[in-house]
Design a protein around this motif. Structure first.
Motif, PDB file in Angstrom:
ATOM      1  N   ASN A  92      41.836  44.879  50.438  1.00  0.00           N
ATOM      2  CA  ASN A  92      43.152  45.375  50.010  1.00  0.00           C
ATOM      3  C   ASN A  92      43.930  45.891  51.211  1.00  0.00           C
ATOM      4  OD1 ASN A  92      45.370  46.295  48.600  1.00  0.00           O
ATOM      5  ND2 ASN A  92      44.252  47.767  47.343  1.00  0.00           N
ATOM      6  N   VAL A 140      47.014  45.617  51.994  1.00  0.00           N
ATOM      7  CA  VAL A 140      48.390  46.085  51.755  1.00  0.00           C
ATOM      8  C   VAL A 140      48.406  47.567  51.361  1.00  0.00           C
ATOM      9  CG1 VAL A 140      50.441  45.763  50.308  1.00  0.00           C
ATOM     10  CG2 VAL A 140      49.178  43.789  51.139  1.00  0.00           C
ATOM     11  N   TYR A 141      47.537  47.948  50.418  1.00  0.00           N
ATOM     12  CA  TYR A 141      47.544  49.328  49.942  1.00  0.00           C
ATOM     13  C   TYR A 141      46.337  50.137  50.400  1.00  0.00           C
ATOM     14  CZ  TYR A 141      51.109  47.770  46.606  1.00  0.00           C
ATOM     15  OH  TYR A 141      52.239  47.264  46.019  1.00  0.00           O
ATOM     16  N   LYS A 161      36.777  36.580  45.869  1.00  0.00           N
ATOM     17  CA  LYS A 161      38.240  36.670  45.973  1.00  0.00           C
ATOM     18  C   LYS A 161      38.720  38.007  45.398  1.00  0.00           C
ATOM     19  CE  LYS A 161      39.263  32.212  44.458  1.00  0.00           C
ATOM     20  NZ  LYS A 161      40.160  31.041  44.373  1.00  0.00           N
ATOM     21  N   PRO A 162      39.507  38.761  46.195  1.00  0.00           N
ATOM     22  CA  PRO A 162      39.906  40.098  45.767  1.00  0.00           C
ATOM     23  C   PRO A 162      41.194  40.117  44.947  1.00  0.00           C
ATOM     24  CG  PRO A 162      40.606  39.740  48.023  1.00  0.00           C
ATOM     25  CD  PRO A 162      39.954  38.465  47.576  1.00  0.00           C
ATOM     26  N   ILE A 163      41.215  41.035  43.969  1.00  0.00           N
ATOM     27  CA  ILE A 163      42.449  41.288  43.214  1.00  0.00           C
ATOM     28  C   ILE A 163      42.687  42.791  43.236  1.00  0.00           C
ATOM     29  CG2 ILE A 163      43.620  41.066  40.981  1.00  0.00           C
ATOM     30  CD1 ILE A 163      40.624  39.065  41.102  1.00  0.00           C
ATOM     31  N   ALA A 164      43.893  43.197  43.584  1.00  0.00           N
ATOM     32  CA  ALA A 164      44.233  44.614  43.635  1.00  0.00           C
ATOM     33  C   ALA A 164      45.369  44.912  42.659  1.00  0.00           C
ATOM     34  CB  ALA A 164      44.633  45.003  45.052  1.00  0.00           C
ATOM     35  N   GLU A 165      45.570  46.223  42.392  1.00  0.00           N
ATOM     36  CA  GLU A 165      46.562  46.714  41.422  1.00  0.00           C
ATOM     37  C   GLU A 165      45.990  46.626  40.017  1.00  0.00           C
ATOM     38  OE1 GLU A 165      49.968  48.217  42.187  1.00  0.00           O
ATOM     39  OE2 GLU A 165      48.350  48.460  43.640  1.00  0.00           O
ATOM     40  N   VAL A 172      47.350  44.376  37.245  1.00  0.00           N
ATOM     41  CA  VAL A 172      47.150  42.970  37.620  1.00  0.00           C
ATOM     42  C   VAL A 172      45.687  42.601  37.358  1.00  0.00           C
ATOM     43  CG1 VAL A 172      47.215  41.302  39.537  1.00  0.00           C
ATOM     44  CG2 VAL A 172      48.995  43.028  39.339  1.00  0.00           C
ATOM     45  N   GLU A 177      45.055  42.008  33.608  1.00  0.00           N
ATOM     46  CA  GLU A 177      45.506  40.685  33.149  1.00  0.00           C
ATOM     47  C   GLU A 177      44.569  39.591  33.665  1.00  0.00           C
ATOM     48  OE1 GLU A 177      49.044  39.452  31.876  1.00  0.00           O
ATOM     49  OE2 GLU A 177      50.307  41.141  32.458  1.00  0.00           O
ATOM     50  N   TYR A 178      44.089  39.740  34.883  1.00  0.00           N
ATOM     51  CA  TYR A 178      43.148  38.752  35.438  1.00  0.00           C
ATOM     52  C   TYR A 178      41.866  38.724  34.613  1.00  0.00           C
ATOM     53  CZ  TYR A 178      39.865  36.393  38.479  1.00  0.00           C
ATOM     54  OH  TYR A 178      38.916  35.517  38.976  1.00  0.00           O
ATOM     55  N   PRO A 185      44.080  31.539  36.960  1.00  0.00           N
ATOM     56  CA  PRO A 185      44.138  33.006  36.833  1.00  0.00           C
ATOM     57  C   PRO A 185      44.196  33.759  38.151  1.00  0.00           C
ATOM     58  CG  PRO A 185      42.545  32.125  35.282  1.00  0.00           C
ATOM     59  CD  PRO A 185      42.971  30.986  36.141  1.00  0.00           C
ATOM     60  N   TYR A 186      43.491  33.268  39.185  1.00  0.00           N
ATOM     61  CA  TYR A 186      43.525  33.984  40.461  1.00  0.00           C
ATOM     62  C   TYR A 186      44.902  33.871  41.106  1.00  0.00           C
ATOM     63  CZ  TYR A 186      42.469  36.024  44.907  1.00  0.00           C
ATOM     64  OH  TYR A 186      42.507  36.855  46.005  1.00  0.00           O
ATOM     65  N   ALA A 191      47.181  36.177  39.429  1.00  0.00           N
ATOM     66  CA  ALA A 191      46.969  37.566  39.863  1.00  0.00           C
ATOM     67  C   ALA A 191      47.659  37.811  41.205  1.00  0.00           C
ATOM     68  CB  ALA A 191      45.480  37.868  39.964  1.00  0.00           C
ATOM     69  N   ARG A 222      51.385  38.063  40.536  1.00  0.00           N
ATOM     70  CA  ARG A 222      51.727  39.351  39.898  1.00  0.00           C
ATOM     71  C   ARG A 222      51.624  40.482  40.905  1.00  0.00           C
ATOM     72  NH1 ARG A 222      48.498  37.438  34.849  1.00  0.00           N
ATOM     73  NH2 ARG A 222      50.187  36.847  33.438  1.00  0.00           N
ATOM     74  N   PHE A 223      50.634  40.407  41.786  1.00  0.00           N
ATOM     75  CA  PHE A 223      50.467  41.429  42.817  1.00  0.00           C
ATOM     76  C   PHE A 223      51.726  41.526  43.678  1.00  0.00           C
ATOM     77  CE2 PHE A 223      48.245  44.080  45.828  1.00  0.00           C
ATOM     78  CZ  PHE A 223      48.854  43.787  47.038  1.00  0.00           C
ATOM     79  N   VAL A 227      55.592  42.123  55.856  1.00  0.00           N
ATOM     80  CA  VAL A 227      54.446  41.967  54.945  1.00  0.00           C
ATOM     81  C   VAL A 227      54.679  40.756  54.037  1.00  0.00           C
ATOM     82  CG1 VAL A 227      53.198  43.017  53.009  1.00  0.00           C
ATOM     83  CG2 VAL A 227      53.852  44.415  54.967  1.00  0.00           C
TER      84      VAL A 227
END
Lengths: 228, 233
Positions: free
Chosen positions: A48, A50-51, A62-66, A69, A72-73, B90-91, B94, B97-98, B136
């Motif tokens: 992560n 960005v944050y 594979k990373p998902i942040a927030e 979000v 929903e994933y 889905p990835y 995501a 959406r991020f 960014v």
């Protein structure tokens, strides 16, 4: 396969709780990595950038942040026990309320608890208005998701817990059972629901933490006011 | 879908309403556009969006949908045939959406902060922050577009809509402060993307004229400054 799903979290992060609840409701095995936010792991920083915050879900590398979000994933990847309804209009409504909780309810409630005296009284006005909208939305329903817990309940649920903790610290009732019968009932029903009730962070630790946070915030505001 | 079934309550300067215009165009949906006067909001707006009382609101089969990104996703789901606005994986969804959340929660407040900044130092700091955010987003563009024209690839998609709607207001901030925000040598990908976005068939007829937007912004900000000055006396 537990190795496929990892969740980076802290013991207290309410945002990470959303992911914990979703994964458990869907019965997904996962590995938990507890982060010390004063000493973030290289993995967290890499996943992560960005944050640099929790929660981060890592699925098959594979990373998902927030957190919203991530919710929903999770819902789109694992179809059992759906969190969002199928109907597009109902889905849009759910997304609307989750965002309302995030943008408005949280900030207005927090404002009440970090203020004192007249400022606190003034801060109550928008906070109560926002809570009234939630009360309205619960009409005819046990949970925001209907009969069962859904996306909006997971988005707002930690707030219910936090409100009760803040009320205890400050000695102020915000969600009054008479003014907000549905919201009060929902806070209790959500807190006691299976899976949810087993995953709250320890209340005594939360009280200590938020007391300290409130004191620090008030002290900082006082210092800023006198230095002007 | 009956054409009178779809109404958009919008306002020509609103970048959030612009997102919905673009999404409706991507799906080739006929719709009725109702222009709101934000100083004298219609009953329909107040009834349709009692929580925020803001545009945009999409009204479909007499049911309102509020919040621009919730509306865009609604459009993608209610009119599910191609072209799609969000990717199917889905990835990838995501990731999209991020970035849309980053734009709304971080970058847009920075852009908005430029107008509110008082004094030269605060203005410069605010502008620098907007530019840092664009750096960014430049990196995000590189990863998402994979060498193609848009964040979504060959056609405009979710993140393109989320960011592109602000291009007119970026121009306003640049002109009012006599600076460059979308700096070509620092953000070559975004600079090229911005041109393609504005020229796209789904965008160019609905995007407000930049100089009209500048005139509008000047008028609003001068009125606000006068109001602040008189209330400080």
């Amino acid at each position: 396969m537990a190795e496929e799903v990892k969740l980076f979290r802290t013991w207290s992060s309410p945002f990470a709780l959303r992911a914990v609840w979703a994964l458990k409701i869907k019965g997904i095995d996962y590995e938990t990595i507890f982060e010390d936010l004063s000493n973030k792991s290289p993995s967290l920083l890499q996943y992560n950038p960005v944050y640099k915050k929790v929660p981060v879900l890592v699925h098959k590398g594979k990373p998902i942040a927030e957190s919203l979000v991530i919710l929903e994933y999770i819902d789109e990847t694992w179809k059992q026990a759906p969190l969002l309804p199928e109907d597009p209009h109902e889905r849009a409504t759910a997304r609307f309320w989750a965002k309302f909780g995030e943008d408005k309810v949280l900030t207005s409630i927090w404002s009440v608890f970090i203020k004192q005296g007249k400022e606190q009284e003034e801060a109550m006005v928008p906070a109560l208005e926002n809570l009234k909208f939630l009360e309205e939305e619960l009409k005819g329903k046990k949970f925001f998701g209907g009969e069962t817990i859904g996306f909006v309940d997971l988005a707002l649920g930690w707030l219910g817990n936090l409100i009760s903790i803040l009320e205890e610290i400050v000695g102020l009732k915000v969600v009054d059972g008479e003014k907000f019968p549905l919201l009060s009932a929902w806070m209790q029903d959500f807190a006691d629901a299976p899976i949810i009730k087993d995953n709250w962070p320890p209340r005594d630790r939360m009280i200590v933490k938020f007391q300290a946070l409130r004191d620090a915030t008030i002290a900082a505001a006082a210092a800023a006011a006198t230095s002007k | 879908m009956a054409t009178s079934d779809v109404k958009l309550l919008g306002a020509w300067p609103s970048p959030f309403a612009l997102r919905v215009h673009i999404a409706l165009n991507i799906k080739s949906i006929d719709y009725e556009c109702l222009e709101e006067n934000l100083l004298a909001k219609s009953q329909l707006l107040l009834q349709s969006n009692p929580v925020h009382k803001k545009v945009p609101v999409l009204i479909h089969h007499d049911k309102p949908i509020c919040e621009s990104l919730a509306i865009v996703q609604y459009i993608d789901e209610a009119w599910s045939s191609a072209p799609s606005i969000l990717p199917s994986d889905p990835y990838d969804r995501a990731v999209a959406r991020f970035w849309a959340a980053y734009i709304d929660d971080k970058w847009f407040p920075w852009l908005n902060g430029v107008a509110n900044a008082q004094g030269a130092e605060a203005k410069k700091a605010a502008l620098d922050q907007v530019r840092e955010g664009l750096v960014v987003l430049e990196e995000a563009f590189g990863k998402c577009s994979k060498g193609k024209d848009f964040f979504s690839g060959d056609r405009i998609g979710y993140v393109d809509i989320a960011l592109g709607c602000f291009l007119g207001w970026v121009y306003v901030a640049e002109k009012r402060n006599d600076v460059k925000l979308l700096v070509e040598d620092k953000m070559p990908g975004l600079a090229a993307w911005a041109n393609k976005f504005c020229e796209d068939g789904t965008v160019k007829d609905v995007m407000p004229d930049k100089d009209e937007l500048l005139e509008f912004a000047n008028m609003i900000l001068e009125a606000r400054a006068k109001l602040n000055a008189s209330s400080n006396n």
